[in-house]
Design a protein around this motif. Sequence first.
Motif, short mmCIF file in Angstrom:
data_model
loop_
_atom_site.label_atom_id
_atom_site.label_comp_id
_atom_site.label_asym_id
_atom_site.label_seq_id
_atom_site.Cartn_x
_atom_site.Cartn_y
_atom_site.Cartn_z
N ASP A 178 -0.15 -3.20 4.52
CA ASP A 178 -0.88 -2.04 5.07
C ASP A 178 -2.29 -1.96 4.48
OD1 ASP A 178 -1.19 0.26 6.51
OD2 ASP A 178 0.40 1.38 5.50
N ASP A 179 -3.18 -1.26 5.18
CA ASP A 179 -4.53 -0.97 4.68
C ASP A 179 -5.25 -2.23 4.21
OD1 ASP A 179 -3.74 1.61 5.12
OD2 ASP A 179 -3.44 2.10 3.01
N GLU A 235 -4.87 -0.47 13.13
CA GLU A 235 -4.54 0.97 13.12
C GLU A 235 -5.80 1.77 13.39
OE1 GLU A 235 -2.84 1.66 9.21
OE2 GLU A 235 -4.80 2.08 8.38
#
Length: 277
Positions: A178-179, A235
């Motif tokens: 993630d990220d 995202e």
Amino acid sequence: GRQTGQRIRFAADSSNEWELSEHWDIEVELSGAQQRDELSLHYQPKLCAGNLRVCGAEALMRWHLPGRGFIPPDRFIPVAERGGQIKQLTLWALNVALRQANAWPHQTERLGIAVNVPAEMVAQDDLPDLIASSLELWGHEYVQLTVEITERSLLADPQRSFRVLSELRAMGVRIALDDFGTGYSCLAYFKDIPADELKIDRSFVRNLPHDAASADITALIIDLAHRFGMAVVAEGVEDLPALDMLRQLGCDEVQGYLFAKPMGNPEFHDWLKGWTP
Ligand code: C2E
Ligand code: CA
Ligand code: CA
Ligand code: CA
């Protein structure tokens, strides 16, 4: 005691008074939130970039405090990480997400359900057993569990974390980074990270397509991930020009307000039934 000490600190620095006393409140309130049934999960769809079919959803925690509305996870998750409640909250989320996803309307393909797992748990050997128990209780042939972790999780003890993640993959759990690109990227061991999916952070996606640097970084991340056999999820996709560019760059999945905001379980259920790509 500890709380008194913190209170004195609030008084000493009036510029930060609100921030810190808010922190103190949250820590005290959070310990009872689960018992009082104030927590819930919201779901945001992840779609295939090419045909916009739903491939799954990310579970995002919500805390509704009576009289004060929703407290955003950015405020209480870090507090739970410091205060020691994060493991309990994560196990709760894992079980609720799997249970609720079981009852979603099924398509022909498996639906993914992604749960955020904090750094400290990735570095602990008991994570595979804990997840195996949840899957035993709530696992379903139509539901594919993905665990979303940040690169920060790998810093403390990379070898142990890699072992934990490999065990999860052997159980059929997908791993998402993630990220990605927000500060902990370590290319030295990128090739060793047992991950299936890489999520490009919203800070890059937000500025597509007009910001050339963001576009270059996004292209680079997609290329890097594909070379290592990982799927790429963007995202924070908020508009069509960004979607178009992500498609051109070969991004595999997209998630963002352009398609849907995170929704409570009943709303997500209805959204799934009504969505036509
Ligand atoms: P994250 O894992 O990076 O989750 C994505 C965040 O981006 C979510 O915020 C989501 O609502 C938001 N988002 C998605 N699409 C868009 C968009 O198009 N525009 C904008 N502006 N925002 C978008 P949320 O739900 O407030 O969660 C914030 C963070 O809190 C998460 O970031 C995650 O780090 C943490 N978090 C949330 N739920 C959990 C949980 O159950 N466990 C753990 N450990 N962390 C969680
Ligand atoms: Ca996430
Ligand atoms: Ca993210
Ligand atoms: Ca983020």
